[in-house]
Scaffold this active site. Sequence first.
Site, mmCIF file in Angstrom:
data_model
loop_
_atom_site.group_PDB
_atom_site.id
_atom_site.type_symbol
_atom_site.label_atom_id
_atom_site.label_comp_id
_atom_site.label_asym_id
_atom_site.label_seq_id
_atom_site.Cartn_x
_atom_site.Cartn_y
_atom_site.Cartn_z
ATOM 1 N NE ARG A 79 46.499 32.069 38.113
ATOM 2 C CZ ARG A 79 45.437 32.764 38.556
ATOM 3 N NH1 ARG A 79 45.272 33.012 39.847
ATOM 4 N NH2 ARG A 79 44.547 33.222 37.697
ATOM 5 N NE ARG A 104 45.368 40.548 40.655
ATOM 6 C CZ ARG A 104 44.749 39.394 40.587
ATOM 7 N NH1 ARG A 104 45.300 38.302 41.092
ATOM 8 N NH2 ARG A 104 43.562 39.294 40.027
ATOM 9 C CG HIS A 174 46.395 35.762 46.357
ATOM 10 N ND1 HIS A 174 46.673 34.430 46.112
ATOM 11 C CD2 HIS A 174 45.106 35.931 46.010
ATOM 12 C CE1 HIS A 174 45.600 33.849 45.626
ATOM 13 N NE2 HIS A 174 44.628 34.732 45.557
ATOM 14 C CG ASP A 219 37.839 30.802 47.685
ATOM 15 O OD1 ASP A 219 38.550 31.487 48.457
ATOM 16 O OD2 ASP A 219 37.376 31.248 46.619
ATOM 17 C CD GLU A 274 44.858 34.239 49.162
ATOM 18 O OE1 GLU A 274 44.283 35.326 49.126
ATOM 19 O OE2 GLU A 274 44.451 33.244 48.559
HETATM 20 O O1 TA6 Z 1 42.155 34.268 47.416
HETATM 21 C C1 TA6 Z 1 41.269 33.412 46.879
HETATM 22 C C2 TA6 Z 1 40.677 33.997 45.617
HETATM 23 O O2 TA6 Z 1 39.995 35.186 45.909
HETATM 24 C C3 TA6 Z 1 39.811 32.915 45.001
HETATM 25 O O3 TA6 Z 1 38.455 33.144 45.149
HETATM 26 C C4 TA6 Z 1 40.334 32.813 43.604
HETATM 27 O O4 TA6 Z 1 39.531 33.362 42.666
HETATM 28 C C5 TA6 Z 1 41.733 33.371 43.718
HETATM 29 O O5 TA6 Z 1 41.710 34.348 44.700
HETATM 30 C C6 TA6 Z 1 42.490 33.786 42.473
HETATM 31 O O6 TA6 Z 1 42.066 34.987 41.933
HETATM 32 P P1 TA6 Z 1 42.707 35.531 40.601
HETATM 33 O O7 TA6 Z 1 42.029 36.847 40.345
HETATM 34 O O8 TA6 Z 1 44.180 35.680 40.826
HETATM 35 O O9 TA6 Z 1 42.423 34.510 39.527
#
Ligand code: TA6
Length: 299
Positions: A79, A104, A174, A219, A274
């Site tokens: 994260r 990832r 991201h 989002d 992103e």
């Molecule tokens: O990029 C935004 C997103 O797609 C959100 O909808 C949110 O869920 C985030 O990514 C994080 O995703 P993750 O799978 O890393 O928890």
Amino acid sequence: MQASLATLLATIPEISLCSSVDLYGGTGPGLPLLQIQGESGSATLALQGAHLLSFVPKGGRELLWLSPKAVFAAGKAIRGGIPLCMPWFGRRPEEGLPAHGFARSSNWDVSEVEMLSNGDIKVVLELHDSAATQALWPHGFVFRLALTVGRELSLDLSVENLSGAAAPFSHAFHTYFAVPDVKEVAISGLDGCTYINSSLEGKPRQLQVGDLQVQALTDRVYLNVPAEQIIKHGAGQIKVSSDTHCAIVWNPWEGAAKMADMGQDNYSGFVCLERGDAFDHAVSVVAGGVYRACMSLSE
Ligand code: TA6
């Protein structure tokens, strides 16, 4: 460890290998990390996911946010930093596929390290298809990420389709950017762009007017964006440039409390901006073809 990694690293003393436990604590074996200490900037990179965790230009501030509750475990996306979401962006639970693809959470190999003539340091990582990836995305491939660490950080991604069939592909860098307070951020370079508002029922398409301020759960997938965005924040600015076509802006706000590796009080320290090609800009990589995408970050 990858057999040749020690040999490669021996050529560049500015790059050293350590464990996430050494840098970020936690129990268990942790994950292998590279620490890159260049003349004009430094960075930390996890081999799992080819995942940048830190980038600090010399004399500057940390550009990337890493969750204080990040978990460093094999197969689990970290994260914070710059997760590489690919070969698809987003959730596909109805197909039983992992959110944001498998890149990832896979182990990448270091294929090259180089000290450039200007003192910047370049590291190239590769991920090749395997039985496990073929079960999720039925294509032979080489994903290659070249990172250059200097006064700016640049990422150059290539996706080579080695299979005999066209491969549907979408992705995003991201990036979690560290900011003093997300509520005081203004993002330029999105004015006049249409975005898909994923935080609203029905995901309507709306129009951005002026700079974007993030004041609640956000989002959004901005389409056809200009090459450059600037994140202005209380302590300065961050410039993001890319040749891709989407910019996704995300902050879960109080929803952070439901994410064990983020924690309730930590959402104000970052904004995700992103860059990538997804949704309307998803591509099909022809058999034998190559897709490329670049992004660079600087203060
Ligand atoms: O990029 C935004 C997103 O797609 C959100 O909808 C949110 O869920 C985030 O990514 C994080 O995703 P993750 O799978 O890393 O928890």
